[in-house]
Design a protein around this motif. Structure first.
Motif, PDB file in Angstrom:
ATOM      1  N   UNK A  84      -6.850  -7.236   0.877  1.00 19.01           N
ATOM      2  CA  UNK A  84      -7.648  -6.158   1.460  1.00 19.01           C
ATOM      3  C   UNK A  84      -6.976  -4.802   1.306  1.00 19.01           C
ATOM      4  N   UNK A  85      -5.643  -4.791   1.384  1.00 20.11           N
ATOM      5  CA  UNK A  85      -4.959  -3.501   1.397  1.00 20.11           C
ATOM      6  C   UNK A  85      -4.514  -3.038   0.015  1.00 20.11           C
ATOM      7  N   UNK A 126       0.820  -1.201   0.000  1.00 19.12           N
ATOM      8  CA  UNK A 126       0.000   0.000   0.000  1.00 19.12           C
ATOM      9  C   UNK A 126       0.856   1.255   0.000  1.00 19.12           C
ATOM     10  N   UNK A 127       1.920   1.231   0.822  1.00 21.12           N
ATOM     11  CA  UNK A 127       2.680   2.456   1.058  1.00 21.12           C
ATOM     12  C   UNK A 127       3.802   2.679   0.040  1.00 21.12           C
ATOM     13  N   UNK A 176      -7.779   4.427   5.774  1.00 22.24           N
ATOM     14  CA  UNK A 176      -7.433   3.914   4.453  1.00 22.24           C
ATOM     15  C   UNK A 176      -7.915   4.863   3.363  1.00 22.24           C
ATOM     16  N   UNK A 178       2.486   0.148  -4.464  1.00 18.65           N
ATOM     17  CA  UNK A 178       1.381   0.674  -5.272  1.00 18.65           C
ATOM     18  C   UNK A 178       1.700   2.069  -5.834  1.00 18.65           C
ATOM     19  N   UNK A 221      -7.809  -2.900  -3.882  1.00 20.75           N
ATOM     20  CA  UNK A 221      -8.700  -1.795  -4.209  1.00 20.75           C
ATOM     21  C   UNK A 221     -10.135  -1.994  -3.769  1.00 20.75           C
ATOM     22  N   UNK A 222     -10.541  -3.223  -3.551  1.00 21.57           N
ATOM     23  CA  UNK A 222     -11.881  -3.459  -3.043  1.00 21.57           C
ATOM     24  C   UNK A 222     -13.000  -3.054  -3.982  1.00 21.57           C
ATOM     25  N   UNK A 262     -13.602   0.293  -2.442  1.00 23.65           N
ATOM     26  CA  UNK A 262     -14.188   0.237  -1.109  1.00 23.65           C
ATOM     27  C   UNK A 262     -13.122  -0.065  -0.070  1.00 23.65           C
ATOM     28  N   UNK A 266      -3.560   0.472  -6.926  1.00 23.20           N
ATOM     29  CA  UNK A 266      -4.237  -0.603  -6.194  1.00 23.20           C
ATOM     30  C   UNK A 266      -5.010  -1.463  -7.178  1.00 23.20           C
TER      31      UNK A 266
END
Lengths: 289, 292
Positions: free
Chosen positions: A218-219, A123-124, B204, A127, A222-223, B198, A140
């Motif tokens: 999850x991180x 993530x940090x 986040x 990405x 991108x969901x 999401x 993401x």
């Protein structure tokens, strides 16, 4: 009862406990998941293109999640397998003692890093880096996630492949050399094919590792529960959907049961792959005898 | 004798049946659902708060200040989302649920089925601030344009000015009270575009908006910092003043939920503390709006 028999019995009960636990897990997940299908058509669930459980009306199609899991896992394996098998070949066939003594522990170390750390680094650092390199709107996405998951699966695939390559009898290799083949020809045309069953097992194990991964996904994924249209799309996997939505579902609601249904699908896929790997392993063991 | 023969002897040997029966009883006890039944969570000296990540900073600080003067209470605070918190309350796992949205009719039905009477307390108000990346020049957006962005009608910031960057819509997962309220007030009946990213917490969302030039998101006012840029909605800035005078529309009350049965001892005392001057001061410190 003699003391020895008592101890055997004791241990047998522990083994029985393990079987009971697995059976109970399968039973509970299926039991809670099946209740979904009192209200939702099974095929609409499996092949439906929209996952919107909190919409009005709720739309429960898991195709986006299924495809998300499959694409992420597929790409991760595509990236990991050549590198892992290559490393295994290097360690078994080419590396010196000293090189082996360093490489093996380092690869094992990769396996020991918790997945949440991979996710966090993804993530940090990774990405945003990919965002810049590929000129993307967001880093993401499937590619970034598969990249990280490939690193996570590397040690598993490499170590089982290495065992398989080591198990190839020396006699076969020497026969190949004596026929005039050089090291590269021997490795690719003799050793690897001879080790292919073990390598397939290692890929199956890698698959199991990756498809169940939740924290990293999850991180970094991108969901976005949509059917992905490129490797740079954001997506959502079955594991990610369960982890991020389970909090909402009030006990007994349709959403709650549908998440268990997703878990059931995931569980069936994983079980099938484990059984597949187990069958192939035992064939390998039989052959050796 | 092999282990299998031994196991067969257990099953058919009356003396050994006791062991097997014990195992089976243990496992069925472990499986039996306590969910929905009102179990008193460790009597009235344990405080187990769970739910909204929006309320988390406030409650964590309140617990820190409250704990030293109430050493006999065991306090635990965790996030997970409003839906998560209310589910935990209904399942008897938590005794106070933090929520950034009102309890839903579906959840009330479940509480009735479990024989629980829900007690609701408003402890603060919150503005949901719309944020964009610091590079984005936009500073004001109308409510209907905001809705259209979240519906996916607008695909690029160039439609609002000279910033030619693809719009990345960041949202919250459905366990979130922040999501519920944004959906109710901004989206109405419209659905958020399926390609929205999401995320599971305010943090986040803020992180992603801060590092993605085209991103737009929404967070609780208490989470606003220099990493992201706030955007006015319909010319009105998200602030405590504007929430209280009603001008800023994307706002909501923040709740603590418990049950009438649990509302004694530590639970009652702590909720009372949150409503006190000291508690409301913490609400203000964390960027939310005190209710008095």
């Amino acid at each position: 009862m003699k003391r020895e028999k008592k101890i055997e019995l004791f241990l047998a009960i522990f083994a029985l406990a393990a079987v009971i636990i697995v059976a109970l897990i399968i039973f509970i997940i299926l039991k809670e998941g099946i209740k979904t299908f009192y209200q939702v058509n099974f095929f609409k669930f499996l092949f439906g293109k929209i996952w919107r459980p909190t919409g009005s009306p709720p739309l429960l199609g898991i195709l986006p999640l299924l495809l998300g899991s499959v694409y992420v896992t597929g790409l991760a394996l595509l990236l990991a397998v050549p590198i892992a098998v290559g490393s295994a070949l290097f360690i078994s066939e080419i590396a010196s003692r000293k090189q082996r003594d360093i490489l093996k522990p380092v690869i094992e170390l990769l396996a020991g890093i918790p997945s949440v750390i991979y996710g966090f680094l993804g993530l940090v650092f990774i990405a945003p880096l990919f965002q810049k390199i590929f000129g993307l709107a967001s880093g993401l996405n499937i590619f970034t996630t598969s990249f990280i998951l490939a690193i996570m699966a590397l040690p598993t695939i490499a170590s089982v492949s290495e065992d398989a390559i080591n198990a190839v009898p020396h006699t076969i290799k020497y026969a190949s050399y004596s026929l005039g083949a050089d090291k590269w020809e021997t490795m690719t045309k003799v050793t690897l094919p001879a080790a292919r069953i073990g390598i397939i097992v290692s890929i199956a194990l890698g698959f199991g590792r990756v498809i169940g991964e939740t924290m990293t996904v999850l991180m970094v994924l991108g969901g976005a529960a949509v059917i992905p249209h490129s490797i740079f799309s954001s997506a959502q996997t079955m594991t990610g959907a369960i982890a991020s939505e389970m909090g909402e579902a009030s006990y007994g609601s349709l959403h709650y049961h549908s998440l268990f249904a997703v878990a059931s699908v995931l569980m069936v896929i994983t079980l099938l792959f484990n059984i597949f790997a187990e069958i192939i392993s035992s064939k390998l063991r039989q052959r050796r005898k | 004798m092999s282990i299998i023969t031994q196991m067969q002897k257990i099953l058919f040997w009356k003396k050994r049946n006791g062991l097997l029966i014990l195992l089976i009883l243990l496992f069925s006890a472990a499986c039996s659902h306590n969910a929905g039944k009102n179990r008193k969570v460790q009597g009235s000296t344990a405080l187990i708060l769970q739910g909204s990540t929006t309320l988390l900073p406030v409650i964590q600080r309140a617990a820190e200040v409250y704990a030293p003067t109430h050493k006999r209470y065991k306090i635990s605070v965790r996030g997970g989302g409003s839906g998560n918190g209310i589910a935990a309350l209904l399942d008897g796992i938590a005794n106070i649920a933090m929520a950034s949205r009102p309890i839903s009719p579906a959840e009330i039905t479940i509480s009735r089925r479990a024989g629980l009477k829900i007690k609701e307390t408003v402890i603060a108000k919150d503005g949901i601030v719309v944020i964009v990346n610091n590079r984005n020049p936009i500073s004001d957006i109308s409510l209907s344009d905001l809705r259209k962005i979240y519906q996916g009608v607008f695909k690029n910031w160039s439609e609002f000015g000279r910033y030619k960057v693809k719009i990345i819509v960041v949202s919250r997962d459905s366990a979130s009270g922040t999501f519920e309220v944004f959906k109710r007030i901004v989206m109405g009946k419209a659905n958020i575009v399926a390609s929205s990213l999401e995320q599971v917490s305010n943090n986040m969302v803020r992180k992603i908006v801060s590092q993605t030039p085209g991103a737009i998101g929404y967070i609780g006012l208490g989470y606003l910092n220099k990493a992201v840029k706030p955007v006015k909605v319909g010319g009105i800035k998200a602030s405590a003043v504007n929430v209280n005078n009603g001008k800023y529309r994307i706002s909501r009350p923040l709740f603590l939920y418990t049950t009438e049965a649990l509302d004694t001892g530590a639970v009652k005392d702590f909720i009372g503390y949150c409503l006190s001057d000291s508690g409301q001061k913490i609400v203000k410190e964390k960027g939310y709006i005190p209710i008095r």
